[in-house]
Design an enzyme around this catalytic site. Structure first.
Site, PDB file in Angstrom:
ATOM      1  N   GLU A  63      -8.889 -33.702 -59.469  1.00  0.00           N
ATOM      2  CA  GLU A  63      -9.490 -32.563 -59.223  1.00  0.00           C
ATOM      3  C   GLU A  63     -10.701 -32.847 -58.117  1.00  0.00           C
ATOM      4  O   GLU A  63     -11.370 -32.045 -57.054  1.00  0.00           O
ATOM      5  CB  GLU A  63     -10.063 -31.478 -60.202  1.00  0.00           C
ATOM      6  CG  GLU A  63      -9.145 -30.940 -61.117  1.00  0.00           C
ATOM      7  CD  GLU A  63      -8.300 -30.029 -60.384  1.00  0.00           C
ATOM      8  OE1 GLU A  63      -8.500 -29.410 -59.663  1.00  0.00           O
ATOM      9  OE2 GLU A  63      -6.985 -29.724 -60.887  1.00  0.00           O
TER      10      GLU A  63
ATOM     11  N   SER B  42      15.491  20.260 -68.940  1.00  0.00           N
ATOM     12  CA  SER B  42      14.643  21.566 -68.658  1.00  0.00           C
ATOM     13  C   SER B  42      13.188  21.596 -68.637  1.00  0.00           C
ATOM     14  O   SER B  42      12.766  22.593 -68.096  1.00  0.00           O
ATOM     15  CB  SER B  42      15.265  22.534 -69.484  1.00  0.00           C
ATOM     16  OG  SER B  42      16.652  23.046 -69.330  1.00  0.00           O
TER      17      SER B  42
END
Length: 777
Positions: free
Chosen positions: A120, A404
């Site tokens: 890193e 419906s």
């Protein structure tokens, strides 16, 4: 003489200097070349610009630095998990934080520290938190492509600051954030030792699978503490934070090995290990030493997690859509969840005290929405789901027909809004064939009632009057009405969709909520506020938009009250004594080519969506694999959705006032056959579809009507066809006859692979039916 001679010589000398040379150039010292003067001027400008740029940059840097958030030791050492809160501010989930095992610097192996630094930030021990050389090197490496993803511009200290203070959202990757990040990195480097900084970083990074910190990762992936890991394992952990999902050795061993080997090479290059040690470690399998079992990272108890599973899944989906990273963001997420309502709904669908379910495979999806804000207060994505976490959320799936429950949304709502139908509008329940086909539509009882009122057609859930009404409205206007309720579709809607839309319970609850509040649509949402690690609060709310007139909302609501209260209403099982409420049932029958494989009256889907002025609740019930043997909803089981609604709404009613809807001034009350009816003021008697010459033609008339006690209508009228009706009818005929295929799902589709497969069979089979019967509904 000598004096005069001297003077003459001097003059001659000066003249000689002025006298041009044979080449045209003056003698004596040469003047600077014009090109050189231009170069010096350009150089001066460049230097000046550079100096000004540096001064400006420095000034801007310090200006941004002054507004940088404070950073404390607790922020550096704490986990970066995402905390989720309910509507009362109680924590309901902490993603990944709960099992973090903090490890002190003295217990961190030197090999891990060297691996992290080599990977890193190679100049970690030499820089002051910000490394100009590293920034330039990273820029060159990015241009040449030589970095191999090992070194970026940020130091390890800057990465720690970002994880501790700032949001990782893409919208926060700004020059201001970078300046503040660098400034805080300088302060952290000044106030803490290198070993402390490494300790904080190693304990904070996200390691995939809900795991934070490398000590926890060692236990999760290898079943050991850090001190017990070998060089290859330490290198594996050190390389994971850059992309923990892609470098997960349990899921992507090839990528994980490549990353681990890159870390080992970096360590050798940094003289942390020898080339021989690197080669020996690289020869080790990345999967051979992995733990066969993994310690759970779940935050809450299993019971609590099950209760909120579907809601949490949708919360994370919303966060992702907004650009937040829930794994490394350190977020505080405030939701609209009513935990009491959530627990009640969960207990109703998973217990046996309220509803008698036919089997453990019988499924439920349900959503509860606040009509006055769009807040989703509770959501259930399934029942009896076992140990599955974040599985299929049936509350947001859009591959099942709403049957419906679509009628108020696509048929009767638009009819009132655009054609000014009164609640007693005569509608025809007579033999019907879809235009351009030989396919007939039937009602649940395969009987015809002749001409009846729109109110009766709605509360008895007659199919044919609904489709005839949709014909008169027209597909275009119906689609516009649906769009105002937050529903858009991949394919053009057809007449069949008037008795079945492919939408979710979340969409339908929000749409019916517009009926409840007087016609305003609020997009449903679960997340109300997000606080990022820097303390910045982002508030979210749904802005209401007028979807229909107050008259339309009121008249629909009044008709849908009868669904539960009329003796012939289709939703009597949802009735709650004394409560002002309205709603609609829906059942979706099997296609004709499959109907003989199930008992008479069996359906694929059964719905109930209802509301009060304070809550809208939508419930879907059925089976995931509705075409599998035995996976049908029997005629008696179609009431289960109504019962779930009833018990849920009964609980919700105790948390709110019970008040009725007030008639708006744009609606006129009248009495027809001893019953209270309503019409849009100024439009009392429009009668549609009374001709017998065409089953899908339209004749609009103004008439006086006589009503029988059962809602039948007889009319004496003088025909007067209107231009708008004729135009709409013609247009509708063409759209309806163009295709019988049901459209794809609307917004909010749950892209679950198992659903997609099932959805395909559902849509295809539903498309083949021409009747789309609605049993009892």
């Amino acid at each position: 003489m000598s004096s005069n001679n001297s003077t003459r010589e001097t003059r001659m000398s000066r003249n000689a200097e002025r006298t041009p040379s044979p080449t045209g150039k003056s003698g004596g010292p040469k003047r600077p070349h014009k090109g050189w003067r231009t170069f010096r001027r350009v150089l001066f400008i460049i230097v000046a610009i550079g100096v000004l740029g540096i001064l400006f940059g420095a000034g801007l840097f310090f200006f941004y630095a002054q507004s940088a958030p404070k950073i404390s030791q607790s922020a550096l050492s704490s986990d970066a998990s995402t905390r989720v809160y309910d509507a009362n501010g109680a924590v309901i989930s902490r993603l990944g934080a709960q099992n973090r095992s903090y490890v002190k610097s003295s217990n961190i192996p030197d090999g891990l520290k060297q691996a992290v630094v080599s990977t890193e930030d190679r100049r970690f021990y030499k820089n002051n938190g910000v490394d100009p050389i590293r920034i330039v090197g990273a820029a060159l490496a990015n241009v040449t492509g030589s970095s191999l993803g090992m070194q970026g511009g940020s130091t390890l200290t800057q990465q720690l600051v970002k994880l501790s203070v700032f949001s990782t959202a893409a919208s926060d990757r700004t020059l201001k954030r970078k300046a503040q990040e660098a400034w805080l990195a300088l302060k952290v480097d000044h106030n803490y030792s290198k070993n402390q900084i490494l300790e904080y970083y190693i304990n904070k990074v996200y390691m995939g699978n809900g795991v934070y910190g490398m000590q926890t990762a060692a236990q999760y992936y290898y079943g050991k503490n850090l001190k017990s890991l070998d060089l290859a394992q330490l290198a594996m952990l050190a390389g994971m934070p850059q992309s923990p999902t892609n470098y997960d050795p349990t899921t992507y061993p090839a990528l994980a090995k490549k990353r681990r080997d890159m870390v080992l090479d970096a360590m050798a290059k940094n003289n942390a290990i020898t080339s021989a040690q690197a080669a020996q470690a690289k020869a080790t399998s990345v999967t051979a030493s992995l733990s066969k079992t993994h310690k759970s990272t779940a935050v809450a108890s299993a019971k609590t997690t099950k209760v909120i599973d579907a809601y949490l899944k949708q919360v994370y989906a919303e966060l992702k859509a907004k650009g937040y990273n829930t794994t490394t963001g350190g977020l505080k997420v405030y939701t609209n969840l009513d935990m009491g309502a959530q627990k009640k709904l969960y207990n109703i669908v998973n217990g046996s005290s309220y509803v008698s379910f036919p089997s453990s495979k019988f499924q439920v999806g349900s959503t509860i929405v606040d009509p006055n804000s769009g807040k989703v207060v509770a959501m259930i994505g399934g029942r009896k789901t076992g140990n599955v976490t974040f599985g299929l959320n049936r509350a947001v799936q859009t591959d099942r027909s709403s049957a419906s429950t679509a009628k108020p949304l696509m048929d009767y709502g638009p009819a009132i809004e655009y054609l000014k139908y009164p609640t007693y509008e005569p509608v025809k329940d007579t033999a019907f064939t879809y235009p351009g086909t030989t396919k007939s539509l039937y009602d649940w009882d395969r009987q015809y009632q002749g001409t009846i009122t729109m109110r009766k057609a709605l509360y008895e859930s007659r199919n044919i009057p609904a489709i005839r009404t949709l014909q008169n409205v027209g597909i275009k206007k119906a689609t516009t009405f649906l769009d105002g309720l937050g529903m858009s579709f991949d394919k053009t809607l057809t007449l069949q969709n008037g008795i079945g839309l492919y939408i979710s319970t979340e969409q339908e609850a929000a749409a019916y909520a517009a009926f409840a509040n007087g016609g305003t649509y609020y997009k449903p949402y679960l997340v109300s506020k997000v606080v990022t690690q820097d303390g910045k609060a982002h508030n979210y709310a749904s802005t209401g938009k007028r979807a229909m007139s107050a008259a339309t909302a009121f008249m629909l609501t009044d008709m849908m009250k009868d669904v539960m209260t009329n003796e012939n209403g289709s939703g009597r099982s949802a009735a709650i004594s004394g409560l002002y409420q309205a709603g609609k049932t829906g059942t979706d029958s099997y296609p004709d080519d499959y109907a003989d494989k199930v008992p008479d009256g069996a359906t694929m889907d059964s719905w109930f969506t209802g509301y009060t002025k304070n809550y809208a609740v939508s419930v879907w019930t059925g089976y995931d694999k509705q075409f599998q043997t035995g996976h049908y909803v029997s005629e008696t089981q179609t009431t289960i959705a109504q019962e779930i609604y009833k018990y849920t709404m009964s609980y919700l009613a105790t948390k709110s006032t019970n008040s009725n809807w007030t008639k708006p001034s744009t609606v006129t009350q009248t009495t027809q056959n001893g019953k209270t009816e309503y019409y849009v003021t100024g439009h009392p008697g429009t009668v549609t579809d009374t001709t017998s010459t065409s089953q899908y033609g339209s004749t609009n008339t103004t008439s006086s009507s006589a009503y029988s006690s059962n809602g039948q209508v007889t009319t004496n009228s003088s025909s007067s066809k209107t231009e708008s009706s004729t135009t709409t009818e013609s247009s509708t005929s063409k759209e309806s006859s163009s295709t019988e295929q049901t459209p794809g799902g609307g917004n909010g589709n749950d892209n679950n692979s198992s659903t997609t497969t099932n959805s395909s069979s559902t849509t295809t089979s539903s498309a083949t039916t021409t009747q789309n019967k609605d049993n009892n509904n």
